[in-house]
Every structure is written in C-alpha cells, then in structure tokens.
Design an enzyme around this catalytic site. Structure first.
Site, PDB file in Angstrom:
ATOM      1  N   GLY A 293       5.608  13.330  59.874  1.00 43.19           N
ATOM      2  CA  GLY A 293       6.487  12.231  60.253  1.00 43.19           C
ATOM      3  C   GLY A 293       7.919  12.466  59.811  1.00 43.19           C
TER       4      GLY A 293
ATOM      5  CD  GLU B 159      11.902  15.998  55.359  1.00 44.11           C
ATOM      6  OE1 GLU B 159      11.144  16.497  54.512  1.00 44.11           O
ATOM      7  OE2 GLU B 159      12.144  14.794  55.424  1.00 44.11           O
TER       8      GLU B 159
ATOM      9  CG  PHE C  35      17.651  21.727  46.583  1.00 47.95           C
ATOM     10  CD1 PHE C  35      18.953  21.941  46.181  1.00 47.95           C
ATOM     11  CD2 PHE C  35      16.802  22.817  46.680  1.00 47.95           C
ATOM     12  CE1 PHE C  35      19.404  23.219  45.876  1.00 47.95           C
ATOM     13  CE2 PHE C  35      17.238  24.099  46.390  1.00 47.95           C
ATOM     14  CZ  PHE C  35      18.544  24.303  45.984  1.00 47.95           C
ATOM     15  CB  ILE C  36      15.101  15.330  44.302  1.00 48.39           C
ATOM     16  CG1 ILE C  36      14.094  16.396  43.873  1.00 48.39           C
ATOM     17  CG2 ILE C  36      14.414  14.008  44.626  1.00 48.39           C
ATOM     18  CD1 ILE C  36      13.150  16.862  44.959  1.00 48.39           C
TER      19      ILE C  36
ATOM     20  CE1 TYR D 222       6.586  14.410  49.902  1.00 52.81           C
ATOM     21  CE2 TYR D 222       8.292  15.945  50.615  1.00 52.81           C
ATOM     22  CZ  TYR D 222       6.961  15.618  50.455  1.00 52.81           C
ATOM     23  OH  TYR D 222       5.996  16.514  50.860  1.00 52.81           O
TER      24      TYR D 222
END
Length: 417
Positions: A275, A398, A191-192, A158
């Site tokens: 989520g 997140e 930062f993936i 993501y």
C-alpha cells in the site's frame, strides 16, 4: 466542500468495480454485450477527489513554499487534513478511520501531492503505520493508539531501514530480546520520516534467527526508556518533514505493543509496503501533474520569436509525451490499487510495477517541465524546482526502483513469491 469529512458509504466500500449510480458512464442499456473494462470513478470517489483537491489548493498550496524554505513540519495543516479523514484513509471506522479502499487512497494522495508532495508523502507514511496497527494490532492496541492517530494528535513513523540494511530488509540487525513483559531493543534505524517528532514508531526488530522469519513488529512510543534520535538530516527535498535516525539503547517496549505474532514482522512490513508503494506512486503523479499544468500555462503565455511557445510543434510533442506518461502511470497505479483491494495474487508485483513506473515518470515529467520553463524553472520564485526536489526521493524509498525490478522479475521467472 473541504468541510466534509470523507467516509465509506453505508452501501459498501467503493472501488473499481461496476457502480450503478455513476453519472459519467454509459447506462447499462447502452453497454455492448461484452462491456469494456471500467475506468470510471464512482460518484463517491469524485467527491473524495474534489474534497482533497479543494483542501490542498486552499490550505496547503499557498504555504508549501514557506514550509520548504523554513524546513517546517506543518503540524496544524496536517491536523486539518486529519479532520477531513485523511489520517486513516484505509483504517476501519471503529476508531475513527475512513474505511476507504486503496484505490480511494491513491486518488486522494494524488490530489494532496499536487499542492505539496513532501507533506502528502509524510501523511502517506502516517497512514501506512496506522493501517498496520489497525490490521495487526489487538483490540486493546487499536483502542489505545488509533483514536489519536486518526486526529493526528499523535503522529506515526515507520521504521525498517537501517544503516547496514536498506534494500536487503531481511538482514536488519536491530535486536529485541524478551525480558518478562517487555522487549529490550538495541539497534538503529536510518532515514526515518518523522524521526524525533512522531509519537509512535512502528518498528521491525529481530526477535529470532537470521532471515525474514526472525523479524517481529513492535510499536515503540516516544519517551520510552532507551529511545533517542540522531540529528535532523539536511536533505535535497522533503523539507516539510523531519528525517532522523531512531536509536535504541536498551529500549524497553511492552510485549503488548507487538503487532501480530513473533516472526510475523517481515510479512507485516511487506504488506504495509504494498500500500505504501501505491501511495508514494500517487504522490509522484500529483507533483508531476502540477508541473505539467504549470508547463502548459507557461507555453501558452511565454512568447519567443514573435509567437507563443505553444505554437512550436517540438514543444507540443514534449507536452503530449508528458501527459501520456502520467496517464499511463495513473492507470497502472489504479489497477494495482484495485487488485490489492481485491486480493489478487499478482497484486504485489502490480504494486511494484506501478511504483517503478509512476515514480520514474513523475520525476522525468518534473524535469521536462523545468526544461520547458528554461531559466525560470531553476529559481525558487517558481514551483517547478520544489516539486523536482521532492519527487526525486520517491525513486529510492519504499523500496528502490531497482528492487521493484527484482520483485517483478522474480515473479515473472518463478523465483519467489
């Protein structure tokens, strides 16, 4: 039990509502006229929980210290998790997903993180990306990408954060301009998780004007012309998953790989993060619970001044506070998950509350467990320091916990959605 694949029962999606087949709750005849809120898990959810716990203890826990030490991405172990249905927990069953609820996912991720929080967290990111493809992709897109994601033949990442826009996600600068049947991307994501290793990158790009309304969502395939990666980052924790910059330099991506319409990207990103925040919160619960269990065993076994440490009331109180903090956070995670499943208008705020509380409490419990272990907690022969390092980043990713407070305060004050 770990040989059984999880799936939704034919009777419907399990969740947090009253379930007539529970074996662990009072019967209807025994219930008061105004029954209390129901905190019992269904029989199905207990089965998911047991499957995840057994798998994690048998398959992941013995190997987790080595993965951390060697900075090894455990491909085979992740694919064994996928064989049980853990790669698409909330993805529909049409293309191999498990079709479960957010609450089910929270239960499962807590158990997996009890063995390796780092690996469970990567799996949660893969699940988030897969859900976004399932929820917003066309039939052709879903058919093309989801089967291999469900088996983890392919891995997903993501991509939202950039070097110049972290908490201010709406300010992202990666640009995608339309060129016939392709978009041409220029920019960098930072930062993936899975960067350089994953096969698909669910990526937020700017196709329009400044602000959230100018953002779109594209699935970028590894090997696309103009796609490259930065060096593998050296991190405090999360060593079982690679992290790197994802770089777009005239990168061509088919328009058919877009999720939703142009301009829907920010909305898609935020829905995915609701989520994702619950999953990371659940991972904090699992890692912290493992630390609590280890601290409890240590207090019962270790003797000082001729007595077990467990006999000292000051240490008993600390253990009690640790258990209480985790239980309170778990209830908030479950409430957020159940309300997200139910479409509650307050669900985004509740997910932010759950993420903030669970990740803060999880790290605090791990830190307290290390203190109770004394010098033993600080050395790598014991597991506490690994959990502590892995859980620390959950307070950042997140959405930082400061941003969680912003989301909560805006809702309370009527300053935004």
């Amino acid at each position: 039990m770990i040989g059984c694949r999880i799936s939704k029962s034919r009777g419907g999606r399990p969740g947090a509502s009253v379930h007539p087949q529970r074996s662990d709750c009072p019967s209807a005849a025994d219930a008061p006229m105004f029954p209390p809120m129901d905190f019992c898990l269904t029989d199905e959810q207990r089965a998911f929980q047991e499957t995840a716990r057994d798998f994690a203890r048998e398959e992941w826990l013995p190997q987790a210290p080595g993965w951390d030490e060697r900075c090894e991405f455990p491909v085979a172990a992740l694919r064994r998790a996928a064989a049980l249905g853990f790669a698409g927990i909330t993805v529909g069953d049409e293309f191999g997903g498990s079709g479960l609820s957010r609450l089910d996912a929270s239960i499962i991720f807590e158990e997996l993180a009890g063995a390796c929080a780092s690996t469970a967290a990567y799996l949660s990111i893969h699940n988030m990306a897969a859900w976004m493809i399932d929820r917003f992709g066309t039939e052709a897109t879903r058919r093309r990408f989801l089967p291999k994601l469900m088996s983890m033949e392919h891995f997903a990442s993501y991509c939202l954060t950039e070097p110049g826009s972290g908490s201010d996600a709406a300010a992202l600068a990666t640009r995608a301009r339309r060129d016939g049947d392709d978009y041409v991307l220029d920019g960098t994501k930072a930062f993936i998780s899975g960067g350089g290793t994953s096969d698909l990158y669910v990526t937020m790009v700017r196709t329009g004007a400044a602000g959230p309304g100018g953002i779109s969502c594209l699935v970028v395939e590894n090997g696309a012309p103009g796609l490259s990666f930065g060096k593998k980052e050296r991190k405090l924790g999360w060593n079982s998953q690679p992290t790197a910059m994802v770089i777009f330099e005239g990168c061509r991506v088919p328009v058919a790989n877009r999720l939703g319409a142009e301009g829907d990207g920010f909305k898609i990103a935020m829905m995915g993060l609701d989520g994702g925040r619950l999953n990371i919160a659940a991972c904090s619960l699992g890692g912290a619970r493992a630390c609590l269990d280890a601290a409890r065993a240590h207090l019962l076994e270790r003797r000082q001044f001729g007595r077990p440490l467990a006999d000292f009331q000051a240490l008993q109180f600390r253990l009690a506070d640790m258990a209480t903090a985790l239980d309170a956070a778990r209830l908030m995670v479950w409430r957020g998950a159940a309300n997200l499943d139910g479409g509650d208008p307050e669900a985004t705020m509740q997910c932010a509350m759950a993420k903030r509380l669970a990740t803060d409490s999880g790290f605090e419990v791990a830190n307290e467990a290390l203190q109770l272990f004394g010098g033993y907690g600080y050395i790598k022969d014991y597991p506490i320091e690994r959990y502590l390092r892995d859980l620390r980043v959950h307070q950042i990713l997140e959405g930082t916990n400061e941003i969680m407070r912003v989301i909560i305060a805006r809702r309370l004050l009527g300053h935004g959605p």
